[in-house]
Design an enzyme around this catalytic site. Structure first.
Site, mmCIF file in Angstrom:
data_model
loop_
_atom_site.group_PDB
_atom_site.id
_atom_site.type_symbol
_atom_site.label_atom_id
_atom_site.label_comp_id
_atom_site.label_asym_id
_atom_site.label_seq_id
_atom_site.Cartn_x
_atom_site.Cartn_y
_atom_site.Cartn_z
ATOM 1 N N ASP A 90 -35.358 -64.128 -7.879
ATOM 2 C CA ASP A 90 -35.213 -63.133 -6.815
ATOM 3 C C ASP A 90 -34.272 -62.033 -7.314
ATOM 4 O OD1 ASP A 90 -32.687 -64.198 -6.713
ATOM 5 O OD2 ASP A 90 -32.919 -65.134 -4.761
ATOM 6 N N ASP A 265 -41.895 -70.245 -1.790
ATOM 7 C CA ASP A 265 -40.704 -70.966 -2.248
ATOM 8 C C ASP A 265 -39.864 -71.291 -1.031
ATOM 9 O OD1 ASP A 265 -37.790 -69.454 -2.283
ATOM 10 O OD2 ASP A 265 -39.471 -68.063 -2.084
#
Length: 371
Positions: A90, A265
């Site tokens: 991320d 996720d």
């Protein structure tokens, strides 16, 4: 490098293949979360055994510890953690924006205090791209402003416009760094369907190879999240992979796939495992409950994971009650295995054109409950 091939559609559900620098991924896919470069209670062999295809690393936390100078010595995150399959990172934005009382946001980026030692730090699109380039993740994410679910229309619009400007800066920095991996853009817009579409249209000019849906599962009621999925999922570009960030329960994964999502996720299966909350085909099971004290059955008699093939509920109950590390490991193996099985079954159902039947059976079984 990223090549996405869409093999089959069944309604909005999709079956595809995603080719990345560290390997090929069959979609839809669930990515276990390894915040600090480690999926909690799992080693790489455990992850291979449960057939994990890709894991997620956290840019913010890895930047703070161990730091870029350490990871760089190993040629990137793969070498540092001993994982040879793809990794997604991320941007670090979600964690920085979570520090609401310790940060200052400007057009340039975000200034904040390190929660570790109080040092003043600065994260911008350019710095996020530099960090993710050093990490050498197969998929990097643009830096965006993470909009809370309760944002007003004005706040959400202003935020998404900044995220679009940051998307442009992220892409330029990524290309200037000659990063050989893939960079995804992020669709924002809070709970406003028209703003979500505005964000998506704004991202089109940058031609990211994949797109993520951000700003969901941030405290909004479940029906609101599903409403946004119904609005956004079907209008994402068909020839690119679609990633729903930070979601979720088994039911959320199924709902996401039904509305065009390819990648997921979430920390839920690992976090819940450490708290003794186990997911099964027939509902959820709380292993700490006293009723399991003498139960010789496995968690789920239909499950082929290492925990279910070798240990009883009674033993897992004992491990949890005594705080043994092995309990957290076995619970985590089971939960992540269950998530991988769900994804594999959905891939097969889409291939066979029987996704709706599979979905109905899945919900019927989950509602039945464990005994």
């Amino acid at each position: 490098m990223l090549k996405f091939t869409l093999h089959k559609k069944d309604g909005y559900a999709r079956r595809g293949t995603l080719e990345l620098n560290h390997g090929k991924i069959e979609t839809p896919v669930f990515m276990p979360v390894g915040t600090y470069g480690s999926v909690k209670a799992m080693n790489p062999q455990n992850l291979h055994d449960i057939k994990a295809q890709i894991i997620l690393g956290n840019t913010y936390h890895l930047w703070l510890r161990p730091g870029l100078e350490v990871v760089e010595q190993f040629g990137g995150l793969h070498g540092f953690i001993g994982w040879d399959k793809p990794i997604l990172t991320d941007s670090g934005g979600f964690q920085v924006f979570s520090l609401s009382d310790m940060r200052k946001l400007t057009e340039e980026g975000c200034t904040f205090k390190s929660p570790i030692n109080g040092d003043k730090l600065f994260l911008s699109p350019e710095i996020s791209m530099k960090i993710q380039t050093v990490l050498n993740s197969d998929i990097a994410m643009q830096l965006d402003e993470c909009t809370p679910g309760e944002a007003t229309r004005e706040q959400a619009k202003k935020s998404l416009q900044m995220s679009l400007r940051w998307a442009e800066r992220s892409k330029k920095a990524f290309e200037d760094l000659k990063n050989p991996n893939a960079l995804f853009g992020i669709v924002q817009g809070a709970m406003y369907e028209d703003l979500r579409e505005e964000s998506l249209r704004g991202l089109e000019q940058f031609d990211f190879p994949g797109l993520a849906v951000g700003g969901l599962s941030v405290g909004e009621p479940k029906p609101e999240m599903y409403r946004m999925l119904r609005a956004v999922g079907p209008i994402l570009p068909e020839h690119k992979p679609h990633y729903l960030m930070g979601v979720g329960t088994p039911e959320d994964l199924v709902y996401g796939v039904a509305h065009g999502i390819d990648m997921f996720d979430c920390v839920m299966p690992t976090r819940n495992a450490r708290n003794g909350w186990l997911f099964t085909r027939f509902g959820d099971l709380k292993i700490k409950n006293a009723k399991h004290k003498l139960d010789k059955r496995p968690i789920d008699e239909s499950c082929t994971c290492y925990a279910c093939q070798n240990f009883s509920r009674a033993y897992l109950h004992h491990l949890h009650r005594t705080g043994e590390i092995l309990g957290a490991q076995l619970n985590t193996i089971h939960n992540l295995h269950f998530y991988q099985v769900i994804m594999a079954e959905m891939r097969e159902a889409v291939e066979q054109g029987k996704f709706a039947d599979w979905q109905a059976r899945f919900h019927e079984n989950r509602a039945r409950g464990t005994d």
